[in-house]
Design an enzyme around this catalytic site. Structure first.
Site, short mmCIF file in Angstrom:
data_model
loop_
_atom_site.label_atom_id
_atom_site.label_comp_id
_atom_site.label_asym_id
_atom_site.label_seq_id
_atom_site.Cartn_x
_atom_site.Cartn_y
_atom_site.Cartn_z
CG HIS A 107 -0.28 0.06 2.55
ND1 HIS A 107 -0.02 -1.08 3.27
CD2 HIS A 107 0.20 1.08 3.32
CE1 HIS A 107 0.58 -0.77 4.42
NE2 HIS A 107 0.74 0.55 4.46
CD GLU A 152 3.75 -0.86 7.37
OE1 GLU A 152 3.10 -0.09 6.62
OE2 GLU A 152 3.25 -1.45 8.34
CG HIS A 206 4.01 4.33 5.47
ND1 HIS A 206 3.13 4.81 6.41
CD2 HIS A 206 3.56 3.08 5.16
CE1 HIS A 206 2.21 3.89 6.67
NE2 HIS A 206 2.44 2.83 5.92
#
Lengths: 134, 134
Positions: A7, A130, A79
């Site tokens: 994502h 991430e 992010h």
């Protein structure tokens, strides 16, 4: 090593307005908000055919998003999340490559119930990355 | 209306170092740099299984990336690109929804040889959004 882009997370100052904009102006499939008290965020997932956009809004005190929105009152891309098969192997390889892992270096359970780690943005071209084990 | 996430673009201060980092530390498939003089950028595409990361570096004078890197010397996420089927219909719908299209509002041919438009980041939660007709 890294796999799919899981994502892109976008911090927003008004979750309802942002959700409505993606639903009606952009015509995307927008899910209902989910409170994630353990992570200090309320999240709205937008499902694209190949990945997700994750709208983030602060929840409670000490939200990790609050400072970002103070610096970026209009919101902004917060992010990106890459999938990995084995987060411990990934972490050890990245650390050996000189990249810093945020926190104590141990994976935590992320907003999707899976182990995650974050890499220091200064080591990654100003990008908070991430990693999520899938 | 919007379809796949075509790419996430990351502006970087050192294209060779960033490419090498994605290749060796992150183990991704990294392509050779491409100069795009019409767009004032040199681009490196990183192929993930479901989408692409586009590393951007200024090329020539008046590069659209130069100001971004001045403000963000370490680099940072520059924009996201969503695919649309019909960029004129998408533009008209977005304008009717109150979103501003950058420039003169007419699509230009983007770095992939396809018509593109950019939406004003102030209207999109601080996010520069590119639309590409595919």
């Amino acid at each position: 090593m890294i796999g799919r882009l899981n994502h892109v997370a976008i911090a927003v100052p008004d979750l309802e307005a942002a959700s409505e904009q993606y639903r009606t102006a952009l015509g995307a499939k927008v899910n209902a908000p989910q409170d994630e008290p353990d992570h200090g965020v309320t999240v709205v997932f937008i499902e694209l055919p190949n990945t997700k956009i994750e709208l983030l809004y602060p929840l409670g005190e000490n939200s990790p998003i609050a400072g970002f929105l103070e610096k970026n009152p209009a919101g902004g891309i917060h992010h990106v999340c890459y999938e990995v098969d084995d987060i411990i192997a990934a972490r050890d390889h990245l650390k050996a490559s000189g990249l810093r892992v945020l926190g104590n270096g141990e994976p935590k359970i992320g907003a999707h119930g899976k182990p995650v780690l974050f890499l220091h943005p200064k080591d990654m071209n100003g990008t908070l990355v991430e990693l999520e084990q899938v």
